[in-house]
Scaffold this motif. Sequence first.
Motif, PDB file in Angstrom:
ATOM      1  N   TRP A   1      -8.398   6.351   4.271  1.00 30.24           N
ATOM      2  CA  TRP A   1      -8.703   5.539   5.442  1.00 30.24           C
ATOM      3  C   TRP A   1      -8.192   4.113   5.278  1.00 30.24           C
ATOM      4  O   TRP A   1      -7.825   3.454   6.249  1.00 30.24           O
ATOM      5  CB  TRP A   1     -10.206   5.565   5.764  1.00 30.24           C
ATOM      6  CG  TRP A   1     -11.101   4.826   4.802  1.00 30.24           C
ATOM      7  CD1 TRP A   1     -11.694   5.305   3.676  1.00 30.24           C
ATOM      8  CD2 TRP A   1     -11.507   3.450   4.906  1.00 30.24           C
ATOM      9  NE1 TRP A   1     -12.437   4.325   3.062  1.00 30.24           N
ATOM     10  CE2 TRP A   1     -12.345   3.171   3.802  1.00 30.24           C
ATOM     11  CE3 TRP A   1     -11.256   2.427   5.822  1.00 30.24           C
ATOM     12  CZ2 TRP A   1     -12.926   1.926   3.591  1.00 30.24           C
ATOM     13  CZ3 TRP A   1     -11.834   1.182   5.604  1.00 30.24           C
ATOM     14  CH2 TRP A   1     -12.658   0.951   4.502  1.00 30.24           C
ATOM     15  N   LEU A   2      -8.101   3.622   4.028  1.00 27.69           N
ATOM     16  CA  LEU A   2      -7.550   2.291   3.792  1.00 27.69           C
ATOM     17  C   LEU A   2      -6.031   2.285   3.962  1.00 27.69           C
ATOM     18  O   LEU A   2      -5.472   1.370   4.563  1.00 27.69           O
ATOM     19  CB  LEU A   2      -7.920   1.786   2.395  1.00 27.69           C
ATOM     20  CG  LEU A   2      -9.350   1.314   2.205  1.00 27.69           C
ATOM     21  CD1 LEU A   2      -9.640   1.043   0.732  1.00 27.69           C
ATOM     22  CD2 LEU A   2      -9.636   0.075   3.039  1.00 27.69           C
ATOM     23  N   SER A   3      -5.365   3.313   3.444  1.00 27.77           N
ATOM     24  CA  SER A   3      -3.903   3.361   3.600  1.00 27.77           C
ATOM     25  C   SER A   3      -3.519   3.595   5.057  1.00 27.77           C
ATOM     26  O   SER A   3      -2.481   3.104   5.503  1.00 27.77           O
ATOM     27  CB  SER A   3      -3.273   4.403   2.682  1.00 27.77           C
ATOM     28  OG  SER A   3      -3.779   5.677   2.938  1.00 27.77           O
ATOM     29  N   ASP A   4      -4.365   4.310   5.821  1.00 31.06           N
ATOM     30  CA  ASP A   4      -4.109   4.476   7.255  1.00 31.06           C
ATOM     31  C   ASP A   4      -4.284   3.151   7.990  1.00 31.06           C
ATOM     32  O   ASP A   4      -3.535   2.823   8.902  1.00 31.06           O
ATOM     33  CB  ASP A   4      -5.049   5.523   7.864  1.00 31.06           C
ATOM     34  CG  ASP A   4      -4.735   6.930   7.386  1.00 31.06           C
ATOM     35  OD1 ASP A   4      -3.626   7.152   6.851  1.00 31.06           O
ATOM     36  OD2 ASP A   4      -5.608   7.809   7.540  1.00 31.06           O
ATOM     37  N   ARG A   5      -5.293   2.406   7.605  1.00 34.87           N
ATOM     38  CA  ARG A   5      -5.587   1.135   8.267  1.00 34.87           C
ATOM     39  C   ARG A   5      -4.593   0.047   7.864  1.00 34.87           C
ATOM     40  O   ARG A   5      -4.291  -0.855   8.640  1.00 34.87           O
ATOM     41  CB  ARG A   5      -7.001   0.696   7.910  1.00 34.87           C
ATOM     42  CG  ARG A   5      -7.460  -0.499   8.676  1.00 34.87           C
ATOM     43  CD  ARG A   5      -8.939  -0.696   8.518  1.00 34.87           C
ATOM     44  NE  ARG A   5      -9.360  -1.880   9.246  1.00 34.87           N
ATOM     45  CZ  ARG A   5     -10.578  -2.340   9.250  1.00 34.87           C
ATOM     46  NH1 ARG A   5     -11.525  -1.717   8.586  1.00 34.87           N
ATOM     47  NH2 ARG A   5     -10.887  -3.414   9.924  1.00 34.87           N
ATOM     48  N   TYR A   6      -4.090   0.105   6.634  1.00 40.68           N
ATOM     49  CA  TYR A   6      -3.140  -0.886   6.114  1.00 40.68           C
ATOM     50  C   TYR A   6      -1.895  -0.161   5.591  1.00 40.68           C
ATOM     51  O   TYR A   6      -1.709  -0.023   4.385  1.00 40.68           O
ATOM     52  CB  TYR A   6      -3.782  -1.710   4.994  1.00 40.68           C
ATOM     53  CG  TYR A   6      -5.052  -2.394   5.419  1.00 40.68           C
ATOM     54  CD1 TYR A   6      -5.012  -3.588   6.130  1.00 40.68           C
ATOM     55  CD2 TYR A   6      -6.298  -1.838   5.133  1.00 40.68           C
ATOM     56  CE1 TYR A   6      -6.172  -4.218   6.536  1.00 40.68           C
ATOM     57  CE2 TYR A   6      -7.470  -2.465   5.535  1.00 40.68           C
ATOM     58  CZ  TYR A   6      -7.402  -3.645   6.237  1.00 40.68           C
ATOM     59  OH  TYR A   6      -8.555  -4.258   6.641  1.00 40.68           O
TER      60      TYR A   6
ATOM     61  N   THR B   1       0.815  -1.217   0.000  1.00 43.56           N
ATOM     62  CA  THR B   1       0.000   0.000   0.000  1.00 43.56           C
ATOM     63  C   THR B   1       0.850   1.268   0.000  1.00 43.56           C
ATOM     64  O   THR B   1       0.342   2.345  -0.292  1.00 43.56           O
ATOM     65  CB  THR B   1      -0.937   0.037   1.229  1.00 43.56           C
ATOM     66  OG1 THR B   1      -0.148  -0.059   2.420  1.00 43.56           O
ATOM     67  CG2 THR B   1      -1.944  -1.100   1.176  1.00 43.56           C
TER      68      THR B   1
ATOM     69  N   MET C   1      -1.762  -4.901   2.084  1.00 44.99           N
ATOM     70  CA  MET C   1      -3.191  -5.176   2.189  1.00 44.99           C
ATOM     71  C   MET C   1      -3.509  -6.328   1.252  1.00 44.99           C
ATOM     72  O   MET C   1      -2.935  -6.429   0.171  1.00 44.99           O
ATOM     73  CB  MET C   1      -3.958  -3.915   1.773  1.00 44.99           C
ATOM     74  CG  MET C   1      -5.432  -4.041   1.723  1.00 44.99           C
ATOM     75  SD  MET C   1      -6.085  -2.437   1.168  1.00 44.99           S
ATOM     76  CE  MET C   1      -7.801  -2.729   1.404  1.00 44.99           C
TER      77      MET C   1
END
Length: 171
Positions: free
Chosen positions: A53-58, A43, A62
């Motif tokens: 929000w996806l790059s923060d979470r992963y 990522t 990913m």
Amino acid sequence: MSRSIDYGNLMHEAMRGLIKKVLEDVSANGLPGAHHFFITFDTSHPDAELADWLSDRYPGEMTVVMQHWYDNLDVGEDGFSVTLNFGDAPEPLYIPYDAIKTFVDPSVEFGLRFETQEEEDEAAPGTEVSTIPTAPVPAVKPPAKPPVKVEEAAKDPAKDAEIVSLDSFRK
């Protein structure tokens, strides 16, 4: 200065070409039968595009699943874009082929794993770096085989699948 053939990078290029061809077919014809993909990617790759929000979470990698629902699959020369559903929130992604770490189709027990030079450098000498997809891969029940006589079993014992790292052949 001696010249050498970089088989490792040539093989990675060929494997990424295979992924591209598979995705082109899926884009044109849909996923056939029980086929589905687990795709793990970096990522933090500079060309990867995903929601904040996806790059923060992963933040590192990913794994996404292309199975029942996906939309807008567009296969390009350097990567592909697809819209996937994350908890009833459709999100567009762009995944460069160079960012892919693993590509698995568990329906046919097929998988590709890409290792980077950095992973090799971090590994202790004589060890093989192993990347395991973060999404659970469902167990695939092998087809039933006819009974084997004890004498035949001793001659040809069943062997487990073996993953061979192409990078182990690099110098």
